[in-house]
Structure formats: C-alpha cells, structure tokens
Design an enzyme around this catalytic site. Sequence first.
Site, PDB file in Angstrom:
ATOM      1  N   TYR A  71       0.825  -1.215   0.000  1.00 24.26           N
ATOM      2  CA  TYR A  71       0.000   0.000   0.000  1.00 24.26           C
ATOM      3  C   TYR A  71       0.856   1.261   0.000  1.00 24.26           C
ATOM      4  O   TYR A  71       0.625   2.191  -0.761  1.00 24.26           O
ATOM      5  CB  TYR A  71      -0.931   0.009   1.218  1.00 24.26           C
ATOM      6  CG  TYR A  71      -1.965   1.107   1.153  1.00 24.26           C
ATOM      7  CD1 TYR A  71      -3.232   0.858   0.614  1.00 24.26           C
ATOM      8  CD2 TYR A  71      -1.680   2.391   1.598  1.00 24.26           C
ATOM      9  CE1 TYR A  71      -4.174   1.864   0.519  1.00 24.26           C
ATOM     10  CE2 TYR A  71      -2.619   3.401   1.508  1.00 24.26           C
ATOM     11  CZ  TYR A  71      -3.864   3.132   0.976  1.00 24.26           C
ATOM     12  OH  TYR A  71      -4.795   4.135   0.885  1.00 24.26           O
ATOM     13  N   PHE A 123      -5.735  20.632 -24.557  1.00 22.31           N
ATOM     14  CA  PHE A 123      -6.433  19.392 -24.916  1.00 22.31           C
ATOM     15  C   PHE A 123      -7.848  19.436 -24.334  1.00 22.31           C
ATOM     16  O   PHE A 123      -8.103  20.184 -23.383  1.00 22.31           O
ATOM     17  CB  PHE A 123      -5.631  18.207 -24.367  1.00 22.31           C
ATOM     18  CG  PHE A 123      -6.237  16.877 -24.708  1.00 22.31           C
ATOM     19  CD1 PHE A 123      -6.310  16.461 -26.031  1.00 22.31           C
ATOM     20  CD2 PHE A 123      -6.743  16.051 -23.718  1.00 22.31           C
ATOM     21  CE1 PHE A 123      -6.879  15.244 -26.347  1.00 22.31           C
ATOM     22  CE2 PHE A 123      -7.305  14.829 -24.033  1.00 22.31           C
ATOM     23  CZ  PHE A 123      -7.380  14.430 -25.342  1.00 22.31           C
ATOM     24  N   ASP A 124      -8.774  18.646 -24.886  1.00 18.74           N
ATOM     25  CA  ASP A 124     -10.183  18.785 -24.480  1.00 18.74           C
ATOM     26  C   ASP A 124     -10.421  18.565 -22.987  1.00 18.74           C
ATOM     27  O   ASP A 124     -11.132  19.333 -22.346  1.00 18.74           O
ATOM     28  CB  ASP A 124     -11.128  17.942 -25.346  1.00 18.74           C
ATOM     29  CG  ASP A 124     -10.797  16.454 -25.366  1.00 18.74           C
ATOM     30  OD1 ASP A 124      -9.768  16.064 -24.788  1.00 18.74           O
ATOM     31  OD2 ASP A 124     -11.551  15.677 -25.967  1.00 18.74           O
ATOM     32  N   ASP A 213       2.300  20.060 -20.710  1.00 18.51           N
ATOM     33  CA  ASP A 213       1.426  18.904 -20.854  1.00 18.51           C
ATOM     34  C   ASP A 213       2.209  17.979 -21.775  1.00 18.51           C
ATOM     35  O   ASP A 213       2.296  18.200 -22.980  1.00 18.51           O
ATOM     36  CB  ASP A 213       0.079  19.323 -21.452  1.00 18.51           C
ATOM     37  CG  ASP A 213      -0.844  18.129 -21.632  1.00 18.51           C
ATOM     38  OD1 ASP A 213      -0.354  16.982 -21.567  1.00 18.51           O
ATOM     39  OD2 ASP A 213      -2.047  18.328 -21.863  1.00 18.51           O
ATOM     40  N   ALA A 215       2.212  14.718 -22.720  1.00 18.93           N
ATOM     41  CA  ALA A 215       1.727  13.406 -23.158  1.00 18.93           C
ATOM     42  C   ALA A 215       2.594  12.808 -24.281  1.00 18.93           C
ATOM     43  O   ALA A 215       2.836  11.608 -24.308  1.00 18.93           O
ATOM     44  CB  ALA A 215       0.273  13.521 -23.619  1.00 18.93           C
ATOM     45  N   LYS A 256       0.137   7.658 -23.409  1.00 20.84           N
ATOM     46  CA  LYS A 256       0.716   8.039 -24.701  1.00 20.84           C
ATOM     47  C   LYS A 256       2.198   7.640 -24.703  1.00 20.84           C
ATOM     48  O   LYS A 256       2.497   6.469 -24.799  1.00 20.84           O
ATOM     49  CB  LYS A 256       0.533   9.539 -24.983  1.00 20.84           C
ATOM     50  CG  LYS A 256      -0.765  10.170 -24.470  1.00 20.84           C
ATOM     51  CD  LYS A 256      -2.000   9.671 -25.148  1.00 20.84           C
ATOM     52  CE  LYS A 256      -3.316  10.174 -24.580  1.00 20.84           C
ATOM     53  NZ  LYS A 256      -3.467  11.521 -24.117  1.00 20.84           N
ATOM     54  N   HIS A 448     -18.769  14.886 -27.333  1.00 21.86           N
ATOM     55  CA  HIS A 448     -18.424  13.838 -28.301  1.00 21.86           C
ATOM     56  C   HIS A 448     -18.452  12.431 -27.728  1.00 21.86           C
ATOM     57  O   HIS A 448     -18.726  11.474 -28.432  1.00 21.86           O
ATOM     58  CB  HIS A 448     -17.060  14.117 -28.947  1.00 21.86           C
ATOM     59  CG  HIS A 448     -15.972  14.367 -27.946  1.00 21.86           C
ATOM     60  ND1 HIS A 448     -15.893  15.529 -27.205  1.00 21.86           N
ATOM     61  CD2 HIS A 448     -14.927  13.616 -27.546  1.00 21.86           C
ATOM     62  CE1 HIS A 448     -14.841  15.480 -26.415  1.00 21.86           C
ATOM     63  NE2 HIS A 448     -14.240  14.323 -26.594  1.00 21.86           N
TER      64      HIS A 448
HETATM   65  C1  PLP Z   1      -4.644  12.297 -23.529  1.00 14.74           C
HETATM   66  C2  PLP Z   1      -4.265  13.654 -23.178  1.00 14.74           C
HETATM   67  C3  PLP Z   1      -4.639  14.217 -21.961  1.00 14.74           C
HETATM   68  C4  PLP Z   1      -5.554  13.517 -20.961  1.00 14.74           C
HETATM   69  O1  PLP Z   1      -5.025  12.343 -20.502  1.00 14.74           O
HETATM   70  P1  PLP Z   1      -5.909  11.054 -20.122  1.00 14.74           P
HETATM   71  O2  PLP Z   1      -4.879  10.056 -19.762  1.00 14.74           O
HETATM   72  O3  PLP Z   1      -6.707  10.689 -21.321  1.00 14.74           O
HETATM   73  O4  PLP Z   1      -6.768  11.433 -18.982  1.00 14.74           O
HETATM   74  C5  PLP Z   1      -4.183  15.484 -21.684  1.00 14.74           C
HETATM   75  N1  PLP Z   1      -3.444  16.177 -22.552  1.00 14.74           N
HETATM   76  C6  PLP Z   1      -3.077  15.670 -23.734  1.00 14.74           C
HETATM   77  C7  PLP Z   1      -2.234  16.471 -24.670  1.00 14.74           C
HETATM   78  C8  PLP Z   1      -3.486  14.401 -24.103  1.00 14.74           C
HETATM   79  O5  PLP Z   1      -3.154  13.922 -25.304  1.00 14.74           O
END
Ligand code: PLP
Length: 456
Positions: A71, A123-124, A213, A215, A256, A448
């Site tokens: 844990y 990002f969305d 960000d 990813a 990603k 979406h």
């Molecule tokens: C996928 C993504 C996110 C969100 O991440 P999740 O793992 O889907 O919650 C944030 N920013 C970017 C640029 C992304 O491609």
Amino acid sequence: MKTVFEPFRIKSVEPIRLTTAAERRQLIREAGFNPFRLHAEDVQIDLLTDSGTGAMSSEQWAAVMRGDESYAGARSFFRFEEAVRSIFGHKHVIPTHQGRAAEKLLCSTCLQADSIVPGNTHFDTTRANIEHTGARALDLPIPEARKVRSEHPFKGNIDLEALEECLKHHPGRVPFVLVTVTNNSGGGQPVSMANLKGARALCDKYHVPLLLDAARFAENAWFIREREAGYEGHPPEEIARELFSLSDGAMMSMKKDAFGNMGGVLTLNDGELASQVRNLLILTEGFPTYGGLSGRDLDALAVGLREILDPDYLQYRIRSTAYVGWHLEAAGVPLLTPFGGHAVYLDGRAFCDHLSNEQFPGWSLSVALYCHAGVRACEIGNVMFGHPEAEKEEDRWPVMDLVRLAIPRRVYTQSHMDYVIEAITELYEMRHEIRGLKFVDRPAVLPHFTATFAEV
Ligand SMILES: *Cc1c(COP(=O)(O)O)cnc(C)c1O
C-alpha cells in the site's frame, strides 16, 4: 535502404473480427451514429485514439511481474519515481491514474474563477478541467496553426507576443502557463525548443510558472531533432531533458508516450504546491506512492518511459505516421500538414464540401469511414469544440473540423495502414454520398463521448 520496418517482432496476437458493410451500417445506427458508442469488437482497425491502446513490450510484461503491491512505499513507486525524474528532472513526482486526474488535481489546487490559463492549445479534458473551476482556458497558438495546409515545421508553437500581452494585462490572474507537447488538438504538431525558451523567458519576466502537458514529449523531441537547427542527430533523451528543464512542472498522460495502458503523472518543483496536491490526491486517487495505479502499472510505465526514447522506435513511429499521410496526399485526399507525430488528420470540411457546418462534415466522415471499412477515427472539430447554440456565427464552429486517424503505438503493421489508405482513398472518390448528421442528444460537457445523432 528506404524501407523503415517495425523495429519489433510480434510475440502475442489479438484476432480482429471481420465485419460486412451491411452489419456496420446497422451497428452504427444502434450506436446513435457515434463511433465512441460502438463495441470495440465491431471495429476492424481502431484509430479512435493512441491513448492507452499501445502494445507493451516483453520487458514491460516482465516488469508487471515485479510489481510491488504494498500500500505504502512500494518498490514499484521508487522505480517509477526514478524513471520519471531522470527525464523530467522535477523534484516531486506524483502518480495519478491518468492524465486528466493530474489536470483535475492541479486545477483544483491552483485555479480560481477569475484565473486565466494560457497555452498553445489546451487538450479537451484539460480545457474542461480548467473551465470546471470557472477559470478561462486561453488558446494562443501561432497564426500558422490555424491554417490546415502549411509547411511550418513547428506549428505547435505558442504565440509569444500574444502570451506576453496576456501576462502583461492580467497580473496575478495567471497561475501557470501550460504548453502542450506535441500539440494534440492542434494536429499533433511539435513545439520548438526556441519557442519553449521564449515562453520560459516571458514566464520569468512575469513571475509565472511554466508547465508542460507532456503526453507526447518523446515525439516532440524527435521532431526537434529532425527539424530544429542545432539538434540534428542529438539523442532524443538529451532533447527531452532539455525540454523539461525549461519547465517548473509537468502533467502527463502516460497512456501516450510511456507505453502505458493506464497511468499519469504530475511533477512539480514547488514543494508547497506538491503537498497541497498530495493532500487532494489522497482524497480522490489514493496514497501518494500509488496515486490510483497498481504497483505493476507503475513498473510497466517506468520501463515504457525508457523505451519510448529509443531512436529506432521514434524514427519508425514518426515515419510510419507520415507513410499514411504521404499516400493519402498522393491520392488527393485533403489533409492537415505537416503530418502529426501520432496521427494524420483529414480535413472534414474539404473532404465533405457538400455538407454545411451544421451537418458536421468531420463527424459524418468518421461515421462513413466506419461504415465503409470498419475503421474507427475521431472527429476533432465541430462536435468536440463547437457551440451550435452561440448567437454569432463566428463563435459557433472551431477553426478546423478535423478527423483524426490516431495510430496506436506498436499495434498495427504496414498492411493494416495500407488497408486504411485504400479505404479512405475509395471513400474520397464517393465523398458526395456521405450523409450529414444532426444531434439527437447533446450532453453539455465533452459532448463527443456520449452524444447521439440522426441522419439529415
Ligand atoms: C490524452 C491527453 C490528456 C488527458 O489524458 P488522459 O490520460 O486521457 O486522462 C491530456 N493532454 C493531452 C495532450 C493528451 O493527449
């Protein structure tokens, strides 16, 4: 040799169920003409997203067996922390179950209703998390990013002049600047090191933290190596470290560029902020050494983070995405250029030039592509970002109405991509048969994912 082959062999396979066009027409109707609502089993080639859909390596599966499920203070966490820190360099490493959990934690901790968060293009889920606090998510991409066709090597850049305007005019209201690498919503386009240095200088001048960000940081690093003077032939790992060194922290969806099926991380240099975030993390995600993940996930991610920076992998990754782009371009299909790192984007409005914005050309194209070939893609345009209820016409629709063909990491081979290319080329020849759609149900947030449609 010109051929860049997949730099891996296949050890375990997953069968694809073949379907007929008649079956698919029925299935999409039942799914309310929303590809997100289809069962994955009914999809032949799934290009909906590259998120969490990658294939893990044999080394990652071996790491899964090493997972320590204690844990608190599990060995897996320390291996994860070390892997993240060796690339990101930030002091505090906070695991989360995925990227948006990191966004939620950071936004809840730092934002207020009058805050503004400028970025290249949020990002969305990032935008939704910022706006959920009442704050404003401000996209400041360079003007070139608004053009579908361009030769600009770093279309992901943030507009530094606009950023300075924002920082100058809103003192005290910008808790952080967020630069997304690569710019996913803007077409998987990279940000140059020079641009990030420019953003850093502005953040220093106005005493605002700069966050990434991250990813797709590895794909961004590869583009810098290929396109930016002074970085030719540099190891991607070195470039990635330099990118992160310009920031005060980062959020990353590890679904990603960490080859994870699940996972995320938030890294920070600010100890005070990190401890506030950890307190909230305990409330919503879990103890700070696992943050909503199993020990085995943390171990697989630690290995994935190292594998993603392999130059042979990155060369194959970027070239195999471009391969799809080159072939579609040769067939005359309207595309966003330059091609992104993780995806190729079809220009929905140019492809379906017989449909009005109200009929959702990009979304209709994604539905037609599923019916025609069983290929699932994702609209990033009128449905995802539109405001059909807006009074002014210019506020209703986003600048571009794209259909993203996102390519999962290490999953599909070249013949899968040849099939996709053939399908889209055929569909382009019969494009005027594609029918427009209208909303039946439109949820207020992130429509979406769950909206339903009918044919017009
Ligand atoms: C996928 C993504 C996110 C969100 O991440 P999740 O793992 O889907 O919650 C944030 N920013 C970017 C640029 C992304 O491609």
